[in-house]
Design a protein around this motif. Structure first.
Motif, PDB file in Angstrom:
ATOM      1  N   HIS A  12       0.838  -1.189   0.000  1.00 46.24           N
ATOM      2  CA  HIS A  12       0.000   0.000   0.000  1.00 46.24           C
ATOM      3  C   HIS A  12       0.877   1.245   0.000  1.00 46.24           C
ATOM      4  CE1 HIS A  12       0.974  -0.267   4.306  1.00 46.24           C
ATOM      5  NE2 HIS A  12       0.667   1.016   4.381  1.00 46.24           N
ATOM      6  N   LEU A  13       0.266   2.398  -0.227  1.00 46.72           N
ATOM      7  CA  LEU A  13       0.983   3.659  -0.186  1.00 46.72           C
ATOM      8  C   LEU A  13       0.988   4.191   1.239  1.00 46.72           C
ATOM      9  CD1 LEU A  13      -0.318   5.361  -3.452  1.00 46.72           C
ATOM     10  CD2 LEU A  13       1.910   4.269  -3.063  1.00 46.72           C
ATOM     11  N   ALA A  14       2.164   4.494   1.746  1.00 48.65           N
ATOM     12  CA  ALA A  14       2.282   4.977   3.125  1.00 48.65           C
ATOM     13  C   ALA A  14       1.787   6.408   3.264  1.00 48.65           C
ATOM     14  CB  ALA A  14       3.731   4.869   3.583  1.00 48.65           C
ATOM     15  N   THR A  15       1.852   7.180   2.192  1.00 49.80           N
ATOM     16  CA  THR A  15       1.401   8.575   2.209  1.00 49.80           C
ATOM     17  C   THR A  15       0.642   8.864   0.922  1.00 49.80           C
ATOM     18  OG1 THR A  15       3.425   9.369   1.154  1.00 49.80           O
ATOM     19  CG2 THR A  15       3.398   9.303   3.576  1.00 49.80           C
ATOM     20  N   SER A  16      -0.083   9.973   0.907  1.00 51.43           N
ATOM     21  CA  SER A  16      -0.713  10.420  -0.326  1.00 51.43           C
ATOM     22  C   SER A  16       0.392  10.680  -1.353  1.00 51.43           C
ATOM     23  CB  SER A  16      -1.513  11.689  -0.065  1.00 51.43           C
ATOM     24  OG  SER A  16      -2.071  12.181  -1.258  1.00 51.43           O
ATOM     25  N   THR A  17       0.239  10.126  -2.547  1.00 55.20           N
ATOM     26  CA  THR A  17       1.339  10.108  -3.507  1.00 55.20           C
ATOM     27  C   THR A  17       0.841  10.424  -4.915  1.00 55.20           C
ATOM     28  OG1 THR A  17       2.398   8.378  -2.186  1.00 55.20           O
ATOM     29  CG2 THR A  17       3.237   8.716  -4.417  1.00 55.20           C
ATOM     30  N   THR A  71      -3.491  11.531  -8.025  1.00 54.74           N
ATOM     31  CA  THR A  71      -2.995  11.611  -6.651  1.00 54.74           C
ATOM     32  C   THR A  71      -3.685  10.517  -5.849  1.00 54.74           C
ATOM     33  OG1 THR A  71      -2.610  13.990  -6.797  1.00 54.74           O
ATOM     34  CG2 THR A  71      -2.748  13.027  -4.590  1.00 54.74           C
ATOM     35  N   PRO A 100      -4.520   8.254  -2.597  1.00 57.43           N
ATOM     36  CA  PRO A 100      -4.570   8.519  -1.157  1.00 57.43           C
ATOM     37  C   PRO A 100      -3.673   7.581  -0.366  1.00 57.43           C
ATOM     38  CG  PRO A 100      -6.493   7.281  -1.839  1.00 57.43           C
ATOM     39  CD  PRO A 100      -5.750   7.616  -3.090  1.00 57.43           C
ATOM     40  N   ALA A 101      -3.288   8.023   0.807  1.00 56.72           N
ATOM     41  CA  ALA A 101      -2.547   7.151   1.714  1.00 56.72           C
ATOM     42  C   ALA A 101      -3.386   5.917   2.018  1.00 56.72           C
ATOM     43  CB  ALA A 101      -2.216   7.889   3.006  1.00 56.72           C
ATOM     44  N   SER A 106      10.034   4.787  -2.127  1.00 54.73           N
ATOM     45  CA  SER A 106       9.960   5.063  -0.681  1.00 54.73           C
ATOM     46  C   SER A 106       8.527   5.227  -0.189  1.00 54.73           C
ATOM     47  CB  SER A 106      10.767   6.301  -0.323  1.00 54.73           C
ATOM     48  OG  SER A 106      10.269   7.436  -1.032  1.00 54.73           O
ATOM     49  N   ALA A 107       7.578   5.474  -1.109  1.00 54.40           N
ATOM     50  CA  ALA A 107       6.178   5.689  -0.714  1.00 54.40           C
ATOM     51  C   ALA A 107       5.433   4.378  -0.538  1.00 54.40           C
ATOM     52  CB  ALA A 107       5.462   6.550  -1.745  1.00 54.40           C
ATOM     53  N   SER A 119      -3.069  -1.342   4.720  1.00 52.23           N
ATOM     54  CA  SER A 119      -3.252  -0.486   5.900  1.00 52.23           C
ATOM     55  C   SER A 119      -4.624  -0.695   6.523  1.00 52.23           C
ATOM     56  CB  SER A 119      -3.100   0.981   5.494  1.00 52.23           C
ATOM     57  OG  SER A 119      -4.074   1.338   4.554  1.00 52.23           O
TER      58      SER A 119
END
Length: 351
Positions: A293-298, A313, A315-316, A344-345, A351
């Protein structure tokens, strides 16, 4: 003796999961084993039995038939131990899955009385159970996954062999529309489960020959899973038991299929080169493949550079499917969009 409410509180998936109660007995074929059945025929349209449905007679003359029209279904999953295919499903499959078109008619295999009609609820599939007396043996047939199991029948109805009782659906844990057929003697989920393919073919019904394909996989000797989040490995099949270790997301687990208690299965985990721990994990937090998953909004970009076009964009927490890597970037699919995000994202698990 188990109450009906206790039994139904266990229904979790096609094949139905077993919670705190002991697993039912299992058997591979009809009970008792039938004598050679009469020759299979295809019912003519003039009878009450649908056309193009294979029928037969038991040794004592009872009409039995396939639940789906010939050559309209594929056999997709068999009876017995299996690797858990989707969240909420079981590791012992108590039925035969017959993949077919959504809404295709489902016919009663033999006559009997409808004892249960359950709407899909809480992740459980829609279910119809019919009690029959097959050559003197009380037999329960379960028809699972219709979207609206009460469309044609209700509890207490007497149904005839060949009567339309449901439509094929994909309610509850399912990867596509199919009929999950179960056969029980001695009580539905309180007695003995039988292999539906062996049971049907034991009475002369050509369930395999009339399938468009037989995709039933051999019974696996072991299953590999990955934790989908940080997950406690416990000493027993309960949250009250000792935590042996807390596993990171995407930790590899393996087990011998067939046992599930309170939603837990026994697994082995390699902690390092010389240490393997054995314990129990809850199946809500495992998958047969790794998850990310994406750790932050990316921002998802069109190429692997920060100045390329922004496509979306995300979402986290959005689940992603990572692909190839280029420098500090990874190609992903997220919410239907394919593009590049900083490596890194991306975080392991969901989550």
């Amino acid at each position: 003796m188990r109450t009906r409410s206790a039994v139904w509180s266990l229904v979790l998936a096609g094949g139905l999961a077993i919670a705190t109660l002991p697993a039912p007995a299992v058997a591979g074929g009809p009970a008792p084993s039938p004598a050679p059945a009469q020759a299979v025929v295809v019912a003519p349209a003039a009878t009450s039995v649908p056309a193009n449905v294979s029928t037969s007679r038991t040794p004592k003359g009872r009409l039995v038939l396939l639940p789906l029209v010939n050559k309209t279904y594929a056999l997709t999953s068999g009876w017995g131990p299996r690797c858990i295919p989707t969240r909420g499903a079981t590791t012992f499959h108590y039925g035969l899955d017959m993949g077919a078109a959504d809404g295709a008619p489902v016919y009663a295999v033999t006559g009997g009385v409808v004892t249960d009609v359950r709407q899909p609820s809480g992740g459980a599939p829609g279910t119809i159970v019919v009690r029959s007396l097959v050559d003197g043996v009380p037999t329960w047939l379960g028809y699972l996954h219709p979207w609206n199991p009460g469309k044609y029948v209700k509890v207490g109805d007497k149904v005839k062999a060949g009567q339309r009782i449901a439509d094929v659906g994909a309610s509850g844990p399912a990867t596509g529309p199919h009929l999950h057929l179960e056969v029980w003697t001695g009580g539905y989920y309180t007695g003995t489960s039988h292999d539906p393919r062996a049971w049907l073919e034991g009475y002369g019904l050509p369930v395999t020959a009339q399938a468009t394909a037989d995709r039933v996989a051999p019974t696996p000797s072991s299953c590999t899973y990955y934790s989908t989040t940080r997950l406690n490995l416990r000493a027993g099949a309960s949250t009250s038991t000792t935590v042996l270790a807390t596993l990171d997301a995407n930790t590899r687990l393996w087990n011998k299929p067939g046992t599930k208690i309170n939603g837990f299965i026994p697994v082995s985990v390699r902690m390092d080169a010389s240490t393997v721990l054995r314990g129990w994990v809850h199946t809500d937090y495992i998958s047969q493949s790794k998850a990310y998953h994406l750790a932050t909004s990316t921002v998802v970009r069109s190429s692997a550079v920060s100045t390329s076009k922004a496509l979306y964009t995300a979402p986290a927490g959005a689940r992603v499917a990572p692909g190839r890597v280029s420098g500090w970037w990874t190609n992903v699919s997220v919410n239907g969009v394919t593009g590049w995000v900083p490596t890194s994202a991306i975080a392991g698990g969901v989550s």
